[in-house]
Design an enzyme around this catalytic site. Structure first.
Site, PDB file in Angstrom:
ATOM      1  N   TYR A  96       0.830  -1.137   0.024  1.00 48.54           N
ATOM      2  CA  TYR A  96       0.177   0.018   0.112  1.00 48.54           C
ATOM      3  C   TYR A  96       0.956   1.263  -0.151  1.00 48.54           C
ATOM      4  O   TYR A  96       0.413   2.335  -0.627  1.00 48.54           O
ATOM      5  CB  TYR A  96      -0.979  -0.120   1.239  1.00 48.54           C
ATOM      6  CG  TYR A  96      -2.253  -0.838   0.916  1.00 48.54           C
ATOM      7  CD1 TYR A  96      -3.263  -0.327   0.372  1.00 48.54           C
ATOM      8  CD2 TYR A  96      -2.155  -2.012   1.194  1.00 48.54           C
ATOM      9  CE1 TYR A  96      -4.523  -1.173   0.357  1.00 48.54           C
ATOM     10  CE2 TYR A  96      -3.188  -2.743   1.094  1.00 48.54           C
ATOM     11  CZ  TYR A  96      -4.419  -2.582   0.597  1.00 48.54           C
ATOM     12  OH  TYR A  96      -5.509  -3.326   0.415  1.00 48.54           O
ATOM     13  N   GLU A 138      -8.069  -6.921   5.530  1.00 47.83           N
ATOM     14  CA  GLU A 138      -7.474  -8.361   4.828  1.00 47.83           C
ATOM     15  C   GLU A 138      -6.533  -8.894   5.721  1.00 47.83           C
ATOM     16  O   GLU A 138      -6.376 -10.346   5.722  1.00 47.83           O
ATOM     17  CB  GLU A 138      -6.386  -7.550   3.931  1.00 47.83           C
ATOM     18  CG  GLU A 138      -7.101  -7.479   2.582  1.00 47.83           C
ATOM     19  CD  GLU A 138      -6.347  -5.991   1.467  1.00 47.83           C
ATOM     20  OE1 GLU A 138      -5.165  -6.089   1.957  1.00 47.83           O
ATOM     21  OE2 GLU A 138      -7.020  -5.296   1.122  1.00 47.83           O
TER      22      GLU A 138
END
Length: 417
Positions: A96, A138
């Protein structure tokens, strides 16, 4: 850290900008990201890059995020869908950071001076607000995955032709350990090396049987070529599907993920009717649901209607299997639509109705069980098919929570490669 009220205003003010320039920003983003980080080709679908589907999907997601930045609950289903797919590809938190760097840089490259320091900082804060939500979800999915948190080797135990284009692959774990169960309708990611590209590619394939402890089954359509609106794009057969069909043999090894996905049979010992609507290879997750219902339903007279559309009999998978189940299970009916019957196909014998699956060709109570407000509808197939069926059901006053669509591919639509 939450966005400030001023940052929320800035994000919402960029909605028109994203509408006009979003696809350009995301195209630049993916190009620069993958050039600088070629190892990420193993995660991103090359076909969806070439045909522009992935940049368009990300542009749409950014537009939706900016629009609902002060009401993120609206986006919860979309975020869940993306997190499930990310988990099936084993996306990690550190990735990310890389995405943030290249996304903000792409905004600057495209927008230039219009991306003021204030707008940059607002989008950086907005990005991490969403990223942290997704990283947390997640992480939870990985925790729920029975310590199966990386690609796992499976052997192709058996290949079985189901139609002229669809082949089933029976996959057994190389380590011989018992497999975790899954929710009927979910998918796995399968990863293989693509010599033409010289890197790994992963695709999501629905599990096409009820849960078993010793094997998983997927049923894959052999894709003829790449669909693209760009006339300069060179068409080629689907990378992964053709490797599976033409080169992967019984005894070969592939790598797959733990099952994931937000499309699945509702839990519980329910007796309400179920209608399964599919077109083409979209029947695969519905076969998993059907097999589960037929094997474990507490009420053998529970109404189940399997409705499927195909070009003709030769392209229709699992026809003998569904016929057998229909003869054994009192509550199960099957209706087949055919758009291009062969000379040998006979209406009333090989198929029931000519044309595409359309709700207006079905009888409200007899075919769709609209007289029961608890009836559930599971739909899988091409984008237009799913949206048309959903729209038609809602027009008949079916509650939205009773309509389930399989949207596991890029941008919410199943990939065909």
């Amino acid at each position: 850290m939450a966005l400030t009220p001023e940052q929320v205003k800035i994000i919402k003010a960029t909605v028109p900008v994203l509408k006009d320039h979003g696809a350009t920003i995301t195209t630049v983003f993916y190009k620069n990201l993958l050039e600088a980080n070629p190892e990420l080709h193993n995660i991103f679908n090359t076909v969806d890059q070439v045909n522009g589907q992935q940049p368009r999907a990300l542009a749409g997601a950014l537009f939706a995020y900016a629009t609902y930045i002060d009401d993120l609950g609206v986006l919860a289903p979309a975020v869940e869908l993306i997190c499930q797919k990310h988990a099936s590809l084993y996306v990690q938190p550190g990735q990310y950071d890389v995405v943030a760097t290249f996304l903000l840089a792409a905004m600057k490259e495209v927008l230039g001076d219009a991306l003021t320091p204030e707008v940059h900082d607002a989008w950086a804060a907005a990005y991490w607000q969403l990223a942290n939500i997704m990283i947390k979800r997640e992480s939870d999915l990985y925790v729920e995955s029975d310590n199966w948190i990386d690609w796992r080797e499976f052997i192709v135990d058996k290949k079985t032709a189901e139609s002229d284009l669809i082949t089933s692959f029976y996959l057994k774990p190389v380590d011989g350990k018992l497999l975790p169960t899954f929710l009927p309708g979910q998918y796995i990611s399968l990863q293989v090396f693509v010599p033409e590209l010289n890197y790994l590619q992963a695709r999501q394939y629905s599990l096409s049987d009820r849960p078993h402890s010793d094997y998983y089954r997927i049923s894959v359509k052999k894709e003829a070529g790449l669909s693209s609106s760009d006339p300069a794009t060179v068409a080629h057969p689907g990378y992964v599907s053709n490797i599976l069909h033409d080169f992967i043999k019984e005894g070969d090894k592939v790598r797959i993920s733990h099952p994931f996905g937000d499309f699945f049979l509702t839990k519980g010992e329910n007796a309400h009717p179920v209608v399964l609507l599919s077109a083409g290879v979209g029947l695969t997750p519905l076969i998993s649901i059907l097999n589960t219902l037929a094997s474990s339903a507490p009420n053998p007279n529970r109404k189940i209607h399997f409705i499927h559309g195909s070009h003709n009999t030769s392209s229709r998978a699992f026809k003998d299997h569904v016929k057998k189940l229909s003869s054994e299970y009192p509550g199960l009916r099957a209706t087949y639509f055919t758009t291009d019957p062969s000379a040998e196909d006979k209406q009333g014998v090989d198929y029931d109705r000519l044309g595409h699956v359309e709700i207006n060709k079905l009888v409200a109570n007899n075919d769709l069980y609209l007289d029961n407000s608890n009836t559930e509808y599971y739909i899988c197939g091409p984008n237009n098919f799913m949206t048309d069926v959903q729209k038609a059901l809602k027009a008949l006053h079916v509650s939205g929570d009773k309509i389930k669509l399989e949207l596991f591919g890029t941008g919410g639509i199943a990939t065909v490669d």
